[in-house]
Design a protein around this motif. Structure first.
Motif, mmCIF file in Angstrom:
data_model
loop_
_atom_site.group_PDB
_atom_site.id
_atom_site.type_symbol
_atom_site.label_atom_id
_atom_site.label_comp_id
_atom_site.label_asym_id
_atom_site.label_seq_id
_atom_site.Cartn_x
_atom_site.Cartn_y
_atom_site.Cartn_z
ATOM 1 N N ILE A 70 38.097 -8.686 2.623
ATOM 2 C CA ILE A 70 38.425 -7.999 1.370
ATOM 3 C C ILE A 70 37.743 -8.707 0.196
ATOM 4 C CG2 ILE A 70 40.310 -7.392 -0.209
ATOM 5 C CD1 ILE A 70 42.111 -7.209 2.318
ATOM 6 N N GLY A 71 37.748 -10.062 0.225
ATOM 7 C CA GLY A 71 37.104 -10.826 -0.841
ATOM 8 C C GLY A 71 35.615 -10.546 -0.916
ATOM 9 N N ILE A 72 34.961 -10.468 0.226
ATOM 10 C CA ILE A 72 33.524 -10.173 0.251
ATOM 11 C C ILE A 72 33.252 -8.783 -0.316
ATOM 12 C CG2 ILE A 72 31.545 -9.773 1.776
ATOM 13 C CD1 ILE A 72 32.726 -11.948 3.624
ATOM 14 N N CYS A 73 34.067 -7.808 0.100
ATOM 15 C CA CYS A 73 33.890 -6.431 -0.401
ATOM 16 C C CYS A 73 34.038 -6.381 -1.920
ATOM 17 C CB CYS A 73 34.917 -5.498 0.248
ATOM 18 S SG CYS A 73 34.624 -5.168 1.990
ATOM 19 N N LYS A 74 35.028 -7.096 -2.442
ATOM 20 C CA LYS A 74 35.231 -7.101 -3.881
ATOM 21 C C LYS A 74 34.087 -7.816 -4.594
ATOM 22 C CE LYS A 74 40.089 -6.405 -4.769
ATOM 23 N NZ LYS A 74 41.187 -6.806 -5.658
ATOM 24 N N ALA A 75 33.611 -8.900 -3.959
ATOM 25 C CA ALA A 75 32.497 -9.646 -4.549
ATOM 26 C C ALA A 75 31.234 -8.793 -4.617
ATOM 27 C CB ALA A 75 32.241 -10.918 -3.749
ATOM 28 N N LEU A 76 31.079 -7.888 -3.651
ATOM 29 C CA LEU A 76 29.919 -6.994 -3.620
ATOM 30 C C LEU A 76 30.112 -5.766 -4.508
ATOM 31 C CD1 LEU A 76 29.036 -7.130 0.186
ATOM 32 C CD2 LEU A 76 27.830 -8.246 -1.707
ATOM 33 N N GLY A 77 31.271 -5.692 -5.188
ATOM 34 C CA GLY A 77 31.474 -4.605 -6.152
ATOM 35 C C GLY A 77 32.373 -3.477 -5.699
ATOM 36 N N ALA A 78 33.057 -3.634 -4.583
ATOM 37 C CA ALA A 78 33.955 -2.568 -4.122
ATOM 38 C C ALA A 78 35.116 -2.422 -5.106
ATOM 39 C CB ALA A 78 34.496 -2.896 -2.736
ATOM 40 N N PRO A 79 35.363 -1.206 -5.623
ATOM 41 C CA PRO A 79 36.448 -1.011 -6.594
ATOM 42 C C PRO A 79 37.827 -1.120 -5.920
ATOM 43 C CG PRO A 79 35.484 1.104 -6.001
ATOM 44 C CD PRO A 79 34.629 0.048 -5.354
ATOM 45 N N VAL A 91 39.575 -12.174 -6.027
ATOM 46 C CA VAL A 91 38.311 -12.352 -5.305
ATOM 47 C C VAL A 91 38.112 -13.813 -4.903
ATOM 48 C CG1 VAL A 91 35.805 -12.083 -5.424
ATOM 49 C CG2 VAL A 91 37.294 -10.424 -6.551
ATOM 50 N N ILE A 92 38.295 -14.738 -5.837
ATOM 51 C CA ILE A 92 38.056 -16.166 -5.558
ATOM 52 C C ILE A 92 38.993 -16.669 -4.465
ATOM 53 C CG2 ILE A 92 37.976 -18.489 -6.527
ATOM 54 C CD1 ILE A 92 35.821 -16.577 -7.572
ATOM 55 N N ASP A 93 40.298 -16.304 -4.601
ATOM 56 C CA ASP A 93 41.290 -16.775 -3.605
ATOM 57 C C ASP A 93 40.991 -16.171 -2.250
ATOM 58 O OD1 ASP A 93 42.588 -18.217 -5.526
ATOM 59 O OD2 ASP A 93 44.038 -16.607 -5.999
ATOM 60 N N ALA A 94 40.534 -14.907 -2.240
ATOM 61 C CA ALA A 94 40.248 -14.235 -0.959
ATOM 62 C C ALA A 94 39.063 -14.890 -0.266
ATOM 63 C CB ALA A 94 39.967 -12.751 -1.205
ATOM 64 N N LEU A 95 38.029 -15.253 -1.045
ATOM 65 C CA LEU A 95 36.856 -15.887 -0.435
ATOM 66 C C LEU A 95 37.157 -17.292 0.059
ATOM 67 C CD1 LEU A 95 34.101 -14.718 -2.971
ATOM 68 C CD2 LEU A 95 34.383 -13.978 -0.586
ATOM 69 N N ARG A 96 38.137 -17.965 -0.550
ATOM 70 C CA ARG A 96 38.500 -19.315 -0.140
ATOM 71 C C ARG A 96 39.442 -19.333 1.053
ATOM 72 N NH1 ARG A 96 39.862 -22.179 -5.972
ATOM 73 N NH2 ARG A 96 37.706 -22.571 -6.630
ATOM 74 N N TYR A 97 40.013 -18.130 1.365
ATOM 75 C CA TYR A 97 41.046 -18.067 2.424
ATOM 76 C C TYR A 97 40.460 -18.401 3.773
ATOM 77 C CZ TYR A 97 44.926 -16.371 5.231
ATOM 78 O OH TYR A 97 45.966 -16.267 6.132
#
Length: 411
Positions: free
Chosen positions: A317-326, A404-410
């Motif tokens: 989910i974090g990656i998707c949001k980082a790539l711009g997924a609304p 986004v940050i917390d999701a990528l660190r998970y």
């Protein structure tokens, strides 16, 4: 663009379900059981309702049925309301515009008595009635003939028997000419009625019909007999008027005060059908309400597994949001997954419930074939999808609101 997003979300949801097939199946098991239970209950009760409705069609649209009515409270007090021979006589003499009056009663026991033939015995219903009983209740004969006016006038000891009684007494396939004994009186069989089958495992062919005049002679106390009366209205437009006149006549005869409940019922064939249908519909609602609890349990299971799925896919989910997924994209994807699981469970439950209804019908002798109305199918599938939406919205919202940050660190 929105349509493409929905397609992508749908494809992603199906891929996730396919990747965890066993878990998805176990998740939807509550929905499957719930929908199957609802469909099985509705199909079984609706099949029974259709059978009962068909059994009253033979009475005709211009017929009225008159019978005694004892409330449950009165029964607890040991009271039993009756329609007497005097009531029958009053209807015959006082009501114009009616014909084919068919009285009937049980002269030797309301629920039956012992019938003998040779060394064989059977506990069966004995009905005393007139020749018009044949047309009033469609009791046509398969062999021999029905009772006629001569039997009634001369008081002949003759009878028409049902197929179950014939089998219980081991009489020939064509029993015409055989003799059966009731309360020490011998009766010659003149006809065998066409079989009607069973309802809820209860035979509709375990009976014998004797002339009304003979029944009066068999009855010990005529005053204690409860007579049922069926008659036709000559002009169908007068049906309600005659129904009201009969009601007024019997209220007066039974000395009922204004506001006091009738101790009898005057009903058309449609009203008889509606009465049974109302009882069965109420039963359906109660049973469906009970088994629907399992749908809510299934919904809780879906929410639990979807929350686990969100936790497992936090980095994704974090990656998707980082790539711009609304946010709406993430929300829709998880919501579609929850709805898909519950909808698949609904379809499987529909198939299982239909099969279960047939199994129930096969296990109970004489039980009518199941009948699933369209509204039950639509309601079950809609409700199962709604459960997916209701219990999937919280996990979907949790996934969409992840930082986004917390999701990528998970990890």
């Amino acid at each position: 663009m929105a349509f493409r997003m929905l397609c992508d979300c749908f494809a992603s949801a199906l891929a996730s379900i396919h990747a965890h097939r066993l878990r998805s199946f176990l998740t939807s098991l509550g929905i499957i059981i719930g929908v199957a239970s609802v469909i099985a209950v509705v199909a079984t009760v609706q099949g029974l309702t259709s059978t009962i409705a068909a059994s009253f069609k033979g009475l005709g649209s211009n017929s009225l049925t008159l019978r005694s009515d004892t409330s449950f409270e009165e029964q607890l007090q040991g009271k039993q309301n009756r329609l007497t021979l005097s009531d029958l006589d009053k209807v015959r003499r006082s009501i114009d515009g009616i014909s084919s009056i068919t009285p009937s009663f049980s002269p030797v026991g309301k629920f039956g008595t012992t019938v003998k033939a040779g060394n064989k015995t059977s506990y069966s219903r004995v009905i005393a009635s007139t020749p018009s009983y044949q047309d009033a209740y469609e009791a046509y004969t398969e062999a021999g003939r029905f009772l006629n006016a001569t039997d009634e006038e001369s008081g002949r000891n003759v009878c028409v028997i049902g197929e179950t009684l014939r089998e219980n007494l081991l009489l020939p396939k064509n029993p015409v000419g055989q003799y059966v004994q009731v309360n020490g009186n011998w009766f010659k069989v003149v006809g065998l009625a066409e079989p009607r089958g069973e309802i809820l495992g209860i035979s509709q062919d375990d009976y014998m019909i004797i002339p009304f005049s003979v029944g009066l002679g068999l009855a010990g106390n005529l005053a204690s007999q409860d007579v049922g009366i069926t008659f036709n209205v000559d002009r169908i437009e007068q049906l309600e008027e005659i129904q009201s006149r009969v009601t007024a006549l019997l209220r007066s005869a039974h000395k009922l005060k204004p506001g006091q409940k009738n101790d009898f019922k005057v009903q058309t064939s449609q009203q008889l059908t509606d009465s049974f249908t109302q009882i069965l519909s109420s039963l359906t609602v109660v049973l469906v309400g009970i088994v629907s609890i399992s749908l809510l349990v299934g919904g809780v299971g879906i929410m639990n597994i979807m929350l686990v799925s969100v936790t497992e896919r936090t980095r994704e989910i974090g990656i998707c949001k980082a790539l711009g997924a609304p946010r709406s994209h993430i929300l829709t994807q998880f919501l579609i997954e929850a709805v898909a699981i519950s909808s698949i469970g609904g379809v499987l439950g529909l198939i299982l419930g239909y099969g279960l209804a047939f199994v129930i019908g096969a296990l109970i002798p004489g039980f009518p074939a199941p009948d699933i109305p369209l509204w039950a199918i639509v309601l079950s599938l809609t409700f199962s999808s709604a459960v997916g939406v209701l219990f999937g919205i919280l996990p979907a919202a949790k996934a969409a609101d992840l930082n986004v940050i917390d999701a990528l660190r998970y990890e």
